[in-house]
Design a protein around this motif. Sequence first.
Motif, PDB file in Angstrom:
ATOM      1  N   TYR A 298      -2.382 -21.060   4.380  1.00  0.00           N
ATOM      2  CA  TYR A 298      -1.148 -21.728   3.955  1.00  0.00           C
ATOM      3  C   TYR A 298      -1.178 -21.947   2.443  1.00  0.00           C
ATOM      4  CZ  TYR A 298      -0.346 -23.055   8.874  1.00  0.00           C
ATOM      5  OH  TYR A 298      -0.137 -23.043  10.225  1.00  0.00           O
ATOM      6  N   TYR A 299       0.029 -22.148   1.869  1.00  0.00           N
ATOM      7  CA  TYR A 299       0.086 -22.618   0.495  1.00  0.00           C
ATOM      8  C   TYR A 299       1.000 -23.835   0.423  1.00  0.00           C
ATOM      9  CZ  TYR A 299       4.714 -20.404  -0.100  1.00  0.00           C
ATOM     10  OH  TYR A 299       6.033 -20.052   0.021  1.00  0.00           O
ATOM     11  N   ALA A 300       0.700 -24.741  -0.497  1.00  0.00           N
ATOM     12  CA  ALA A 300       1.559 -25.881  -0.804  1.00  0.00           C
ATOM     13  C   ALA A 300       1.987 -25.740  -2.255  1.00  0.00           C
ATOM     14  CB  ALA A 300       0.801 -27.190  -0.587  1.00  0.00           C
ATOM     15  N   TYR A 301       3.280 -25.726  -2.497  1.00  0.00           N
ATOM     16  CA  TYR A 301       3.801 -25.534  -3.841  1.00  0.00           C
ATOM     17  C   TYR A 301       3.911 -26.892  -4.526  1.00  0.00           C
ATOM     18  CZ  TYR A 301       6.791 -23.857  -7.598  1.00  0.00           C
ATOM     19  OH  TYR A 301       7.319 -23.554  -8.832  1.00  0.00           O
ATOM     20  N   VAL A 302       3.076 -27.130  -5.549  1.00  0.00           N
ATOM     21  CA  VAL A 302       2.985 -28.432  -6.193  1.00  0.00           C
ATOM     22  C   VAL A 302       2.925 -28.256  -7.702  1.00  0.00           C
ATOM     23  CG1 VAL A 302       1.793 -29.536  -4.257  1.00  0.00           C
ATOM     24  CG2 VAL A 302       0.450 -28.389  -6.024  1.00  0.00           C
ATOM     25  N   THR A 303       3.213 -29.338  -8.420  1.00  0.00           N
ATOM     26  CA  THR A 303       2.943 -29.340  -9.857  1.00  0.00           C
ATOM     27  C   THR A 303       1.477 -29.716 -10.054  1.00  0.00           C
ATOM     28  OG1 THR A 303       3.484 -31.678 -10.127  1.00  0.00           O
ATOM     29  CG2 THR A 303       5.318 -30.099 -10.304  1.00  0.00           C
ATOM     30  N   ASN A 422      -3.987 -23.406  -0.010  1.00  0.00           N
ATOM     31  CA  ASN A 422      -3.913 -23.113  -1.436  1.00  0.00           C
ATOM     32  C   ASN A 422      -2.898 -24.021  -2.109  1.00  0.00           C
ATOM     33  OD1 ASN A 422      -5.532 -20.431  -1.457  1.00  0.00           O
ATOM     34  ND2 ASN A 422      -4.021 -20.139   0.176  1.00  0.00           N
ATOM     35  N   LEU A 423      -3.327 -24.739  -3.146  1.00  0.00           N
ATOM     36  CA  LEU A 423      -2.403 -25.549  -3.937  1.00  0.00           C
ATOM     37  C   LEU A 423      -1.874 -24.675  -5.068  1.00  0.00           C
ATOM     38  CD1 LEU A 423      -4.284 -28.987  -4.065  1.00  0.00           C
ATOM     39  CD2 LEU A 423      -2.942 -27.935  -2.231  1.00  0.00           C
ATOM     40  N   ILE A 424      -0.584 -24.370  -5.008  1.00  0.00           N
ATOM     41  CA  ILE A 424       0.023 -23.376  -5.895  1.00  0.00           C
ATOM     42  C   ILE A 424       0.952 -24.057  -6.886  1.00  0.00           C
ATOM     43  CG2 ILE A 424       1.496 -21.316  -5.986  1.00  0.00           C
ATOM     44  CD1 ILE A 424      -1.142 -20.841  -4.588  1.00  0.00           C
ATOM     45  N   SER A 425       0.688 -23.866  -8.179  1.00  0.00           N
ATOM     46  CA  SER A 425       1.613 -24.336  -9.211  1.00  0.00           C
ATOM     47  C   SER A 425       2.513 -23.176  -9.618  1.00  0.00           C
ATOM     48  CB  SER A 425       0.836 -24.881 -10.416  1.00  0.00           C
ATOM     49  OG  SER A 425       0.026 -23.860 -10.975  1.00  0.00           O
ATOM     50  N   ILE A 443       0.197 -15.399   3.597  1.00  0.00           N
ATOM     51  CA  ILE A 443      -0.088 -16.794   3.260  1.00  0.00           C
ATOM     52  C   ILE A 443       1.215 -17.559   3.414  1.00  0.00           C
ATOM     53  CG2 ILE A 443      -1.055 -18.359   1.535  1.00  0.00           C
ATOM     54  CD1 ILE A 443      -2.357 -15.908   0.190  1.00  0.00           C
ATOM     55  N   LYS A 444       1.294 -18.407   4.433  1.00  0.00           N
ATOM     56  CA  LYS A 444       2.563 -19.057   4.808  1.00  0.00           C
ATOM     57  C   LYS A 444       2.737 -20.389   4.080  1.00  0.00           C
ATOM     58  CE  LYS A 444       2.729 -17.283   9.575  1.00  0.00           C
ATOM     59  NZ  LYS A 444       1.539 -16.438   9.559  1.00  0.00           N
ATOM     60  N   PRO A 445       3.985 -20.827   3.903  1.00  0.00           N
ATOM     61  CA  PRO A 445       4.218 -22.184   3.397  1.00  0.00           C
ATOM     62  C   PRO A 445       3.644 -23.191   4.394  1.00  0.00           C
ATOM     63  CG  PRO A 445       6.231 -20.887   3.354  1.00  0.00           C
ATOM     64  CD  PRO A 445       5.236 -20.097   4.126  1.00  0.00           C
ATOM     65  N   ILE A 446       3.070 -24.270   3.889  1.00  0.00           N
ATOM     66  CA  ILE A 446       2.413 -25.229   4.772  1.00  0.00           C
ATOM     67  C   ILE A 446       3.449 -26.055   5.531  1.00  0.00           C
ATOM     68  CG2 ILE A 446       2.208 -27.079   3.040  1.00  0.00           C
ATOM     69  CD1 ILE A 446      -0.694 -27.481   4.133  1.00  0.00           C
ATOM     70  N   PRO A 447       3.290 -26.194   6.836  1.00  0.00           N
ATOM     71  CA  PRO A 447       4.232 -27.006   7.605  1.00  0.00           C
ATOM     72  C   PRO A 447       3.897 -28.492   7.458  1.00  0.00           C
ATOM     73  CG  PRO A 447       2.559 -26.088   9.056  1.00  0.00           C
ATOM     74  CD  PRO A 447       2.271 -25.552   7.684  1.00  0.00           C
ATOM     75  N   VAL A 483       8.236 -27.489   1.674  1.00  0.00           N
ATOM     76  CA  VAL A 483       6.856 -27.882   1.967  1.00  0.00           C
ATOM     77  C   VAL A 483       6.818 -29.383   2.248  1.00  0.00           C
ATOM     78  CG1 VAL A 483       4.539 -28.103   1.028  1.00  0.00           C
ATOM     79  CG2 VAL A 483       5.862 -26.029   0.621  1.00  0.00           C
ATOM     80  N   GLY A 484       6.207 -29.763   3.381  1.00  0.00           N
ATOM     81  CA  GLY A 484       6.289 -31.137   3.830  1.00  0.00           C
ATOM     82  C   GLY A 484       5.145 -32.026   3.399  1.00  0.00           C
ATOM     83  N   LEU A 485       4.133 -31.496   2.754  1.00  0.00           N
ATOM     84  CA  LEU A 485       2.940 -32.302   2.509  1.00  0.00           C
ATOM     85  C   LEU A 485       2.884 -32.923   1.113  1.00  0.00           C
ATOM     86  CD1 LEU A 485       0.116 -30.261   4.272  1.00  0.00           C
ATOM     87  CD2 LEU A 485       0.741 -32.607   4.743  1.00  0.00           C
ATOM     88  N   VAL A 486       3.793 -32.569   0.248  1.00  0.00           N
ATOM     89  CA  VAL A 486       3.631 -33.034  -1.138  1.00  0.00           C
ATOM     90  C   VAL A 486       4.788 -33.945  -1.547  1.00  0.00           C
ATOM     91  CG1 VAL A 486       2.315 -31.058  -1.833  1.00  0.00           C
ATOM     92  CG2 VAL A 486       4.779 -30.977  -2.030  1.00  0.00           C
TER      93      VAL A 486
END
Length: 486
Positions: A298-303, A422-425, A443-447, A483-486
């Motif tokens: 999974y990936y999480a799209y974050v700053t 994966n934490l993706i900026s 690599i899917k978006p994190i649920p 993305v629900g985790l950030v």
Amino acid sequence: MATTTANPSALNGMNKASNGQLRGPPFGPHAAIQQANPPLSKTSFPQSSGGIKFGADWKNSLELPPKDTRVRTTDVTSTKGNEFEDYCLKRELLMGIFEMGWEKPSPIQEESIPIALSGRDILARAKNGTGKSGAYLIPLLEKIDLKKDHIQAMVLVPTRELALQMSQITIQLSKHLGGVKVMATTGGTNLRDDILRLDETVHVVIATPGRILDLMRKGVAKVNQAQMMVMDEADKLLSQDFVVLVEDIISFFPKERQILLYSATFPMSVQLFMSKQLQKPYEINLMEELTLKGITQYYAYVTERQKVHCLNTLFSRLQINQSIIFCNSTQRVELLAKKITQLGYSCFYIHAKMMQEYRNRVFHDFRNGLCRNLVCTDLFTRGIDIQAVNVVINFDFPRSAETYLHRIGRSGRFGHLGLAINLISSEDRYNLKTIEDQLVTDIKPIPSSIDKSLYVAEFHSLHTHTHHQEEEEEEERPEIQEVGLV
């Protein structure tokens, strides 16, 4: 280019610690960690004979580890149905194999063991965590002649931690063979100790290139009668960092020697080496796909500023047995490890700039389950096999597909399940797509909620895993903002 910290306050403001062991509170209720490995000593390992008397019921005398009932993927179960007994191995070696908990050969072991026993050179590609160590250590130990008191085989590895790990496995496999002498020699340890040890009988040397070449040039490590050389993580050993050293090492071996190369990836440097040094090698390629089947990515799209908060959220929501968290620099490793400890979680860290004694202690305490989380650089991506790790987190996204592959391969070992997050900026987005394409993986978006059956053994059954995969294939890929985790 290394990721920079946009918000230094998110990671800074902590006192410096040098030993890599930052302890948070004790584990929670789900902290069952496998503790299977005895402490590692420094460079040499004495052996003793098991003194076992054989009879028809020799298997009944074995001290077998608890049976591993976790479901395994076809990475290790898609075999021809061979048994270890089929290879006509010494019974004492079979005892060591079974007491390791190795019940049947994996695909790479099936392909490799009989060819290696025949004396041919081997060039083998297989995924991380599918049994490559056993594929070469079993034939290597079968060929050791205890009547000869010289070095008979060498295993070359790129990192000190991997050398220590391989030494432990070699010792455990050979413990009933009646006196196989195994020695680990790496940089960062006392050279005089190694010289004194080599003055005694050594049959098998596990080494990193720089140290063993130094000992060879001094005339202390004599391999002129050695018959076998193994290169584990061969792609790294044949990179620009090591290739000149490796070719120098081979020049000390007799012309009639056997060379075995094992790796998950084989760049052009390996092909050039093969044509130059190997004699009609038997080629094994079990890499129809590159990533392990049991790892969900999974990936999480974050700053950059959100990364620590996102990590804290993951810790609170995931059922982590043990996790490895990767950063792209040694400075960020130490800062993040301290921040994780401040958040109240147990954490160690390890990187190449630490003193070797601290690296050894951190590595072997983490293997023994004394800490749940380990923050590290890519030092820890090569061959390190810690069965309890079920989650890998790329706090900093890696720069290459090869590094990504080795990082996520620290979970999902030997056909088991694991999670890679994966934490993706914003600057990583292009890299993410490139790596997906190169590895032909998804690599899917994190649920907002991750099914525990994907990475927690006790929640998993073959039926639920298959059913969940079918459901995921039918779902549409959500937008990156959802993305629900950030």
